[in-house]
Design a protein around this motif. Structure first.
Motif, PDB file in Angstrom:
ATOM      1  N   LEU A  20      17.015  -8.990 -12.264  1.00  0.00           N
ATOM      2  CA  LEU A  20      18.429  -9.307 -12.407  1.00  0.00           C
ATOM      3  C   LEU A  20      19.038  -8.414 -13.481  1.00  0.00           C
ATOM      4  N   ASN A  21      19.898  -7.486 -13.049  1.00  0.00           N
ATOM      5  CA  ASN A  21      20.682  -6.716 -14.005  1.00  0.00           C
ATOM      6  C   ASN A  21      21.977  -7.476 -14.220  1.00  0.00           C
ATOM      7  N   THR A  22      21.996  -8.296 -15.250  1.00  0.00           N
ATOM      8  CA  THR A  22      23.082  -9.250 -15.404  1.00  0.00           C
ATOM      9  C   THR A  22      24.373  -8.632 -15.935  1.00  0.00           C
ATOM     10  N   GLY A  23      24.329  -7.373 -16.352  1.00  0.00           N
ATOM     11  CA  GLY A  23      25.551  -6.735 -16.831  1.00  0.00           C
ATOM     12  C   GLY A  23      25.478  -5.230 -16.795  1.00  0.00           C
ATOM     13  N   ALA A  24      26.620  -4.592 -16.738  1.00  0.00           N
ATOM     14  CA  ALA A  24      26.708  -3.143 -16.630  1.00  0.00           C
ATOM     15  C   ALA A  24      26.228  -2.455 -17.904  1.00  0.00           C
ATOM     16  N   GLY A  25      25.646  -1.276 -17.738  1.00  0.00           N
ATOM     17  CA  GLY A  25      25.143  -0.515 -18.874  1.00  0.00           C
ATOM     18  C   GLY A  25      26.223  -0.113 -19.849  1.00  0.00           C
ATOM     19  N   ASN A  26      27.444   0.092 -19.355  1.00  0.00           N
ATOM     20  CA  ASN A  26      28.494   0.537 -20.277  1.00  0.00           C
ATOM     21  C   ASN A  26      28.955  -0.562 -21.233  1.00  0.00           C
ATOM     22  N   LYS A  27      28.483  -1.777 -21.038  1.00  0.00           N
ATOM     23  CA  LYS A  27      28.737  -2.824 -22.027  1.00  0.00           C
ATOM     24  C   LYS A  27      28.014  -2.509 -23.337  1.00  0.00           C
ATOM     25  N   ASP A  28      26.887  -1.814 -23.216  1.00  0.00           N
ATOM     26  CA  ASP A  28      26.018  -1.536 -24.373  1.00  0.00           C
ATOM     27  C   ASP A  28      25.789  -0.048 -24.553  1.00  0.00           C
ATOM     28  N   ASP A  29      26.753   0.782 -24.155  1.00  0.00           N
ATOM     29  CA  ASP A  29      26.519   2.219 -24.194  1.00  0.00           C
ATOM     30  C   ASP A  29      26.210   2.722 -25.595  1.00  0.00           C
ATOM     31  N   ASP A  30      26.844   2.111 -26.615  1.00  0.00           N
ATOM     32  CA  ASP A  30      26.591   2.536 -27.993  1.00  0.00           C
ATOM     33  C   ASP A  30      25.161   2.209 -28.416  1.00  0.00           C
ATOM     34  N   VAL A  31      24.657   1.039 -27.995  1.00  0.00           N
ATOM     35  CA  VAL A  31      23.288   0.648 -28.343  1.00  0.00           C
ATOM     36  C   VAL A  31      22.285   1.583 -27.676  1.00  0.00           C
ATOM     37  N   LEU A  32      22.499   1.867 -26.409  1.00  0.00           N
ATOM     38  CA  LEU A  32      21.556   2.723 -25.680  1.00  0.00           C
ATOM     39  C   LEU A  32      21.597   4.160 -26.195  1.00  0.00           C
ATOM     40  N   ARG A  33      22.805   4.653 -26.474  1.00  0.00           N
ATOM     41  CA  ARG A  33      22.916   6.013 -26.996  1.00  0.00           C
ATOM     42  C   ARG A  33      22.287   6.116 -28.383  1.00  0.00           C
ATOM     43  N   SER A  34      22.490   5.118 -29.223  1.00  0.00           N
ATOM     44  CA  SER A  34      21.877   5.126 -30.565  1.00  0.00           C
ATOM     45  C   SER A  34      20.365   5.108 -30.461  1.00  0.00           C
ATOM     46  N   HIS A  35      19.862   4.396 -29.482  1.00  0.00           N
ATOM     47  CA  HIS A  35      18.398   4.350 -29.281  1.00  0.00           C
ATOM     48  C   HIS A  35      17.877   5.745 -28.928  1.00  0.00           C
ATOM     49  N   LEU A  36      18.572   6.440 -28.075  1.00  0.00           N
ATOM     50  CA  LEU A  36      18.150   7.804 -27.731  1.00  0.00           C
ATOM     51  C   LEU A  36      18.239   8.724 -28.939  1.00  0.00           C
ATOM     52  N   MET A  37      19.313   8.623 -29.689  1.00  0.00           N
ATOM     53  CA  MET A  37      19.483   9.469 -30.865  1.00  0.00           C
ATOM     54  C   MET A  37      18.381   9.216 -31.896  1.00  0.00           C
ATOM     55  N   GLY A  38      17.969   7.943 -31.988  1.00  0.00           N
ATOM     56  CA  GLY A  38      16.882   7.622 -32.904  1.00  0.00           C
ATOM     57  C   GLY A  38      15.567   8.261 -32.506  1.00  0.00           C
ATOM     58  N   LYS A  39      15.457   8.639 -31.249  1.00  0.00           N
ATOM     59  CA  LYS A  39      14.272   9.334 -30.755  1.00  0.00           C
ATOM     60  C   LYS A  39      14.450  10.853 -30.779  1.00  0.00           C
ATOM     61  N   GLY A  40      15.612  11.287 -31.315  1.00  0.00           N
ATOM     62  CA  GLY A  40      15.873  12.707 -31.382  1.00  0.00           C
ATOM     63  C   GLY A  40      16.317  13.319 -30.079  1.00  0.00           C
ATOM     64  N   ILE A  41      16.846  12.474 -29.159  1.00  0.00           N
ATOM     65  CA  ILE A  41      17.258  12.977 -27.844  1.00  0.00           C
ATOM     66  C   ILE A  41      18.769  13.148 -27.807  1.00  0.00           C
TER      67      ILE A  41
END
Length: 397
Positions: free
Chosen positions: A376-397
């Motif tokens: 169940l994908n209960t919500g769209a990814g763009n609701k949390d785009d800042d969280v997901l992008r920050s996670h990538l940046m924390g990995k140096g991506i």
């Protein structure tokens, strides 16, 4: 009230008494238990062919199994969301198929719309002028949207950590937003204080209104019908308050008892390790959770330390021969990125607990190689785009 023919009232899950839905609006008048919509199932004449003849355009196509008829609903054509086949995930998990029920395609971007269309419809039927709730974010946005649709005022209590999108859109929909320092419990305390001072406000809060889990049960109806009436082997659900899980389990039993299907899918609750009261209670064999003392997860949508309906959630897990799993925030965010990069599906950060949990369950050998597993994908990814992008940046991506 304008109700469907088979809807007979609201039955308390604790004391078993049934009440007229016109007079019992929220919790049980006798014991304060959760009220559940009840039906005369013998009066429901619903076949596969009848459903297949209808347009797949809204959750209200299942109106015989809902309290209110479609023409009375406060609706924006919510539901009828895609069920996306994800072959790469299936191969990685070692199962037959992985399907994502993509609730991010609802009007406000989450499955909360299914609950609020039903709850706000009930509010209109009861003559309310104002609706109110506390929320981690998405349910508040949905409530403001459906209240606006119905011409009602909305009062939404959000914790300060709620996402920017939710806060912005509550304002855009004209809602009266109160941002409370702290977490969901702090917002809940402010909501309770305001409700005590405003006895004309109509609550659309989880498991206070009887109708939110009833709206969400339609997810199960849809995915079974989308799969040609084949019941999936497992449904993995990102679990906080567990509203959708409880609703889907009820729906599975209804379809089975009406002869539309033969079996129940195994329901799995997926939580974050930093707030996993359902997983703890399930693993310890308890019938009710213990409050999680120090919740700590970035997944705010499932950071519910004291889920009031835990007995219903645990019953659903056990009755369906399912289970519960908790994974770390790191794994959850990694899973959201992996799904996006391998399948293109945008999962919300919180929602990706379902993907992370499914991977962990597959590693434990919980699934067979020919199983069909629904996430169940209960919500769209763009609701949390800042969280997901920050996670990538924390990995140096």
């Amino acid at each position: 009230m304008e109700t469907t023919d088979a809807f007979i009232g609201l039955t308390c899950v604790d004391c078993g008494e049934t009440f007229d839905a016109e007079t019992a609006t929220h919790r049980c008048p006798d014991c304060d238990g959760i009220l559940d919509p009840d039906y005369d199932y013998d009066a429901i004449d619903l076949s596969r062919s009848a459903l297949e003849s209808r347009r797949f355009d809204s959750m209200w196509r299942y109106e015989e199994l809902l309290p209110f008829p479609r023409d009375a609903a406060v609706s924006m054509d919510e539901g009828a969301t895609a069920l996306v086949d994800c072959p790469s995930l299936a191969e990685e998990m070692g199962v037959g198929r992985v399907l994502v029920k993509d609730e991010g395609r609802n009007p406000t971007g989450t499955f909360k719309d299914r609950g609020q269309t039903a709850a706000v419809t009930a509010a209109v039927q009861h003559g309310a002028t104002d609706v109110a709730l506390n929320s981690a974010g998405n349910a508040g946005q949905a409530a403001a949207a459906y209240a606006a649709r119905a011409g009602l005022d909305s009062h939404v209590f959000l914790p300060s950590r709620a996402g920017f999108t939710n806060k912005a859109m509550v304002n855009v929909h004209g809602g009266d937003m109160r941002v409370v320092e702290g977490r969901i419990g702090d917002a809940g305390a402010a909501y309770q204080d305001a409700m005590a001072d405003n006895d004309d406000w109509y609550s659309v809060k989880t498991f206070v209104t009887p109708y939110r889990h009833e709206g969400k049960k339609t997810m199960l109806y849809e995915l079974v019908e989308q799969e040609g009436w084949e019941v999936p082997d497992a449904v993995v659900y990102p679990t906080g308050g567990g509203v959708g899980l409880v609703g889907m389990h009820k729906a599975a039993k209804e379809f089975r008892d009406l002869g539309l299907t033969d079996e129940l899918p195994s329901m799995y609750a997926a939580q974050a390790e930093g707030c996993a009261p359902i997983v703890e209670a399930f693993e310890e064999g308890r019938d009710v959770h213990e409050t999680w003392e120090t919740p700590d997860t970035i997944c705010g949508g499932i950071e519910i330390p004291d889920p009031g309906a835990s007995p219903l959630i645990l019953d659903a897990l056990r009755e369906s021969d399912g289970g519960a799993v908790a994974t770390s925030d790191e794994d959850i965010l990694d899973s959201a990125v992996a799904v996006a990069q391998n399948e293109g599906v945008e999962m919300g950060a919180t929602c990706a607990a379902a993907a992370s949990g499914a991977w962990e369950l597959s590693r434990r050998g919980e699934f067979d190689e020919d199983d069909t597993v629904v996430l169940l994908n209960t919500g769209a990814g763009n609701k949390d785009d800042d969280v997901l992008r920050s996670h990538l940046m924390g990995k140096g991506i």
